[in-house]
Scaffold this motif. Structure first.
Motif, PDB file in Angstrom:
ATOM      1  N   PHE A  34       3.010   1.703  -1.648  1.00 63.98           N
ATOM      2  CA  PHE A  34       2.864   2.709  -0.581  1.00 63.98           C
ATOM      3  C   PHE A  34       2.517   4.086  -1.703  1.00 63.98           C
ATOM      4  CE2 PHE A  34       3.715   6.655   1.606  1.00 63.98           C
ATOM      5  CZ  PHE A  34       2.787   6.456   2.801  1.00 63.98           C
ATOM      6  N   ALA A  35       3.457   4.231  -2.407  1.00 59.44           N
ATOM      7  CA  ALA A  35       3.754   5.465  -3.306  1.00 59.44           C
ATOM      8  C   ALA A  35       2.271   5.676  -4.259  1.00 59.44           C
ATOM      9  CB  ALA A  35       4.720   5.643  -4.218  1.00 59.44           C
ATOM     10  N   LEU A  36       1.878   4.481  -4.831  1.00 60.17           N
ATOM     11  CA  LEU A  36       0.740   4.254  -5.808  1.00 60.17           C
ATOM     12  C   LEU A  36      -0.565   4.697  -4.843  1.00 60.17           C
ATOM     13  CD1 LEU A  36       1.381   1.650  -7.978  1.00 60.17           C
ATOM     14  CD2 LEU A  36       1.289   3.704  -8.567  1.00 60.17           C
ATOM     15  N   PHE A  37      -0.923   4.154  -3.801  1.00 56.56           N
ATOM     16  CA  PHE A  37      -2.019   4.284  -3.054  1.00 56.56           C
ATOM     17  C   PHE A  37      -2.139   5.684  -2.395  1.00 56.56           C
ATOM     18  CE2 PHE A  37      -2.823  -0.281  -2.966  1.00 56.56           C
ATOM     19  CZ  PHE A  37      -3.839  -0.515  -3.296  1.00 56.56           C
ATOM     20  N   GLU A  38      -0.829   6.035  -1.814  1.00 54.11           N
ATOM     21  CA  GLU A  38      -0.851   7.395  -1.053  1.00 54.11           C
ATOM     22  C   GLU A  38      -1.007   8.565  -2.134  1.00 54.11           C
ATOM     23  OE1 GLU A  38      -0.674  10.057   2.367  1.00 54.11           O
ATOM     24  OE2 GLU A  38      -1.152   7.815   1.846  1.00 54.11           O
ATOM     25  N   GLY A  39      -0.470   8.234  -3.469  1.00 52.03           N
ATOM     26  CA  GLY A  39      -0.512   9.065  -4.333  1.00 52.03           C
ATOM     27  C   GLY A  39      -1.823   9.481  -4.868  1.00 52.03           C
ATOM     28  N   ALA A  40      -2.687   8.304  -5.027  1.00 50.50           N
ATOM     29  CA  ALA A  40      -3.970   8.350  -5.436  1.00 50.50           C
ATOM     30  C   ALA A  40      -4.820   8.977  -4.121  1.00 50.50           C
ATOM     31  CB  ALA A  40      -4.553   6.775  -5.637  1.00 50.50           C
ATOM     32  N   VAL A  41      -4.616   8.864  -3.222  1.00 47.03           N
ATOM     33  CA  VAL A  41      -5.203   9.427  -1.988  1.00 47.03           C
ATOM     34  C   VAL A  41      -5.180  10.920  -2.001  1.00 47.03           C
ATOM     35  CG1 VAL A  41      -5.270   9.938   0.605  1.00 47.03           C
ATOM     36  CG2 VAL A  41      -5.220   7.387  -0.159  1.00 47.03           C
ATOM     37  N   LEU A  42      -3.829  11.307  -1.898  1.00 49.96           N
ATOM     38  CA  LEU A  42      -3.629  12.751  -2.379  1.00 49.96           C
ATOM     39  C   LEU A  42      -4.231  13.484  -3.500  1.00 49.96           C
ATOM     40  CD1 LEU A  42       0.167  13.024  -0.977  1.00 49.96           C
ATOM     41  CD2 LEU A  42      -2.055  13.484   0.152  1.00 49.96           C
ATOM     42  N   ALA A  43      -3.924  12.774  -4.894  1.00 49.22           N
ATOM     43  CA  ALA A  43      -4.587  13.268  -6.052  1.00 49.22           C
ATOM     44  C   ALA A  43      -6.289  13.445  -5.849  1.00 49.22           C
ATOM     45  CB  ALA A  43      -4.377  12.510  -7.036  1.00 49.22           C
ATOM     46  N   LEU A  44      -7.054  12.468  -5.106  1.00 49.39           N
ATOM     47  CA  LEU A  44      -8.228  12.590  -4.967  1.00 49.39           C
ATOM     48  C   LEU A  44      -8.614  13.640  -3.982  1.00 49.39           C
ATOM     49  CD1 LEU A  44      -9.742   8.638  -5.309  1.00 49.39           C
ATOM     50  CD2 LEU A  44      -9.948  10.601  -6.822  1.00 49.39           C
ATOM     51  N   TRP A  51      -9.356  17.084   2.123  1.00 47.60           N
ATOM     52  CA  TRP A  51      -8.161  16.874   2.857  1.00 47.60           C
ATOM     53  C   TRP A  51      -8.486  16.279   4.172  1.00 47.60           C
ATOM     54  CZ3 TRP A  51      -4.021  16.889   0.181  1.00 47.60           C
ATOM     55  CH2 TRP A  51      -4.121  17.669  -1.149  1.00 47.60           C
ATOM     56  N   THR A  52      -9.816  16.513   4.854  1.00 43.76           N
ATOM     57  CA  THR A  52      -9.801  16.091   6.174  1.00 43.76           C
ATOM     58  C   THR A  52      -9.795  14.557   6.232  1.00 43.76           C
ATOM     59  OG1 THR A  52     -12.231  15.904   5.771  1.00 43.76           O
ATOM     60  CG2 THR A  52     -11.131  17.806   6.765  1.00 43.76           C
ATOM     61  N   ALA A  53      -9.958  13.712   5.125  1.00 41.42           N
ATOM     62  CA  ALA A  53      -9.919  12.326   4.945  1.00 41.42           C
ATOM     63  C   ALA A  53      -8.738  11.656   4.770  1.00 41.42           C
ATOM     64  CB  ALA A  53     -10.941  11.580   3.957  1.00 41.42           C
ATOM     65  N   VAL A  54      -7.551  12.513   4.699  1.00 42.34           N
ATOM     66  CA  VAL A  54      -6.237  12.264   4.313  1.00 42.34           C
ATOM     67  C   VAL A  54      -5.510  11.448   5.458  1.00 42.34           C
ATOM     68  CG1 VAL A  54      -3.827  12.845   3.677  1.00 42.34           C
ATOM     69  CG2 VAL A  54      -5.864  13.695   2.260  1.00 42.34           C
ATOM     70  N   PRO A  55      -5.595  11.946   6.682  1.00 38.79           N
ATOM     71  CA  PRO A  55      -4.993  11.367   7.525  1.00 38.79           C
ATOM     72  C   PRO A  55      -5.808   9.684   7.986  1.00 38.79           C
ATOM     73  CG  PRO A  55      -5.555  13.217   8.567  1.00 38.79           C
ATOM     74  CD  PRO A  55      -6.302  13.261   7.130  1.00 38.79           C
ATOM     75  N   ALA A  56      -6.859   9.728   7.936  1.00 38.88           N
ATOM     76  CA  ALA A  56      -7.443   8.262   8.025  1.00 38.88           C
ATOM     77  C   ALA A  56      -6.982   7.264   6.898  1.00 38.88           C
ATOM     78  CB  ALA A  56      -8.952   8.483   7.994  1.00 38.88           C
ATOM     79  N   ALA A  57      -7.069   7.670   5.446  1.00 39.01           N
ATOM     80  CA  ALA A  57      -6.778   6.998   4.405  1.00 39.01           C
ATOM     81  C   ALA A  57      -5.268   6.819   4.538  1.00 39.01           C
ATOM     82  CB  ALA A  57      -6.872   8.017   3.121  1.00 39.01           C
ATOM     83  N   THR A  58      -4.403   7.434   4.913  1.00 35.50           N
ATOM     84  CA  THR A  58      -2.829   7.524   5.047  1.00 35.50           C
ATOM     85  C   THR A  58      -2.785   6.308   6.115  1.00 35.50           C
ATOM     86  OG1 THR A  58      -2.248   9.661   4.413  1.00 35.50           O
ATOM     87  CG2 THR A  58      -0.506   8.396   5.579  1.00 35.50           C
ATOM     88  N   ALA A  59      -3.340   6.386   7.241  1.00 39.69           N
ATOM     89  CA  ALA A  59      -3.067   5.209   8.200  1.00 39.69           C
ATOM     90  C   ALA A  59      -3.451   3.911   7.610  1.00 39.69           C
ATOM     91  CB  ALA A  59      -4.097   5.469   9.588  1.00 39.69           C
ATOM     92  N   ALA A  60      -4.585   3.881   6.783  1.00 42.12           N
ATOM     93  CA  ALA A  60      -5.046   2.667   6.254  1.00 42.12           C
ATOM     94  C   ALA A  60      -3.992   2.322   5.361  1.00 42.12           C
ATOM     95  CB  ALA A  60      -6.392   2.617   5.511  1.00 42.12           C
ATOM     96  N   VAL A  61      -3.567   3.092   4.452  1.00 45.96           N
ATOM     97  CA  VAL A  61      -2.551   2.667   3.373  1.00 45.96           C
ATOM     98  C   VAL A  61      -1.037   2.423   4.270  1.00 45.96           C
ATOM     99  CG1 VAL A  61      -0.748   3.557   1.840  1.00 45.96           C
ATOM    100  CG2 VAL A  61      -3.160   4.305   1.534  1.00 45.96           C
ATOM    101  N   ILE A  62      -0.703   2.725   5.381  1.00 46.94           N
ATOM    102  CA  ILE A  62       0.332   2.361   6.093  1.00 46.94           C
ATOM    103  C   ILE A  62       0.012   0.880   6.732  1.00 46.94           C
ATOM    104  CG2 ILE A  62       1.588   2.737   8.038  1.00 46.94           C
ATOM    105  CD1 ILE A  62       1.423   5.702   7.969  1.00 46.94           C
ATOM    106  N   VAL A  63      -1.081   0.679   7.188  1.00 42.96           N
ATOM    107  CA  VAL A  63      -1.434  -0.723   7.747  1.00 42.96           C
ATOM    108  C   VAL A  63      -1.232  -1.630   6.644  1.00 42.96           C
ATOM    109  CG1 VAL A  63      -3.375  -1.902   8.634  1.00 42.96           C
ATOM    110  CG2 VAL A  63      -2.698   0.249   9.662  1.00 42.96           C
ATOM    111  N   ALA A  64      -1.881  -1.525   5.415  1.00 37.26           N
ATOM    112  CA  ALA A  64      -1.777  -2.182   4.294  1.00 37.26           C
ATOM    113  C   ALA A  64      -0.531  -2.778   3.903  1.00 37.26           C
ATOM    114  CB  ALA A  64      -2.858  -1.474   3.211  1.00 37.26           C
TER     115      ALA A  64
END
Length: 227
Positions: A34-44, A51-64
């Motif tokens: 989770f930390a690696l993927f979410e960290g990459a999401v926030l960095a990008l 930033w508008t894409a962060v909620p969708a990306a975070t939801a996908a990371v949570i599901v994965a």
């Protein structure tokens, strides 16, 4: 992720377990994922101002990540129970969950890059901007694969649960074990509904996600009633 029998393990478990020097508790492995993927999401998001894409990306990371937790839990639970070898071999040794994940992923890509733009929705550019940046697109596709693979796992766990119920007469202890496993598979299916609010601009994806979840719950429900 210790003591994995590679003849009775998910493809995910086999790959991670085969990496030299990797021998960590499940919770640590999941936290790192989770930390690696979410960290990459926030960095990008910071670099590309997405930033508008962060909620969708975070939801996908949570599901994965939840899908990884499901795989580890089912693997432990089903291997410890006294279940027919034919069942555990089909569940773990056939790698059908990977095939289902690939089919789901290719279908998703075809929709996102061929069907969706033609319909004028363009969910990719809505989330990643126009034109989408290469790093953001790479990460998005990687996370999408992770989600699709876990969806394949959920489907295979549900289908084999129904087959197991019809084909084998289990003792009481084994029935309790598989019932707990099926409940977790159902819970993971319901968790995938977390993705629905973020794909509403693409109605076909909404139908696909909701339909998939309903189908998995229906198959598990039939397995439960027959059991």
């Amino acid at each position: 992720m210790r003591d994995v029998d590679y003849g009775r393990a998910w493809t995910y478990e086999s790959i991670v377990g085969a990496i030299p020097g990797v021998d960590v508790p499940d919770r640590v492995a999941l936290a790192v994922q989770f930390a690696l993927f979410e960290g990459a999401v926030l960095a990008l998001a910071g670099v590309s101002d997405l930033w508008t894409a962060v909620p969708a990306a975070t939801a996908a990371v949570i599901v994965a990540t939840a899908g990884s937790a499901l795989m580890l839990d089912l693997g432990r639970r089903l291997r410890r129970a006294d279940l027919p070898d034919a069942y555990t071999h089909v569940v773990f040794g056939s790698s059908v969950e990977t095939v289902l994940g690939v089919v789901a992923y290719v279908t998703l890509l075809t929709y996102l890059f061929v069907v969706d733009p033609r319909d004028g929705t363009a969910l990719v550019t809505t989330l990643l901007g126009h034109p989408p940046s290469a790093p953001a697109t790479f990460l998005a596709l990687l996370v999408c694969w992770d989600v699709c693979y876990r969806i394949g796992v959920g489907w295979w766990a549900a289908v084999t649960a129904l087959w197991r119920t019809l084909a084998f007469d289990l003792d009481q202890h084994a029935r309790r074990a598989v019932a707990a496993a099926d409940r977790r598979t159902a819970a993971f299916g319901l968790l995938q509904l977390l993705l629905v609010p973020f794909v509403t601009p693409a109605p076909l994806l909404v139908v696909a996600v909701v339909g998939h979840v309903v189908a998995v719950l229906a198959v598990l429900g039939v397995a439960s009633m027959v059991r």
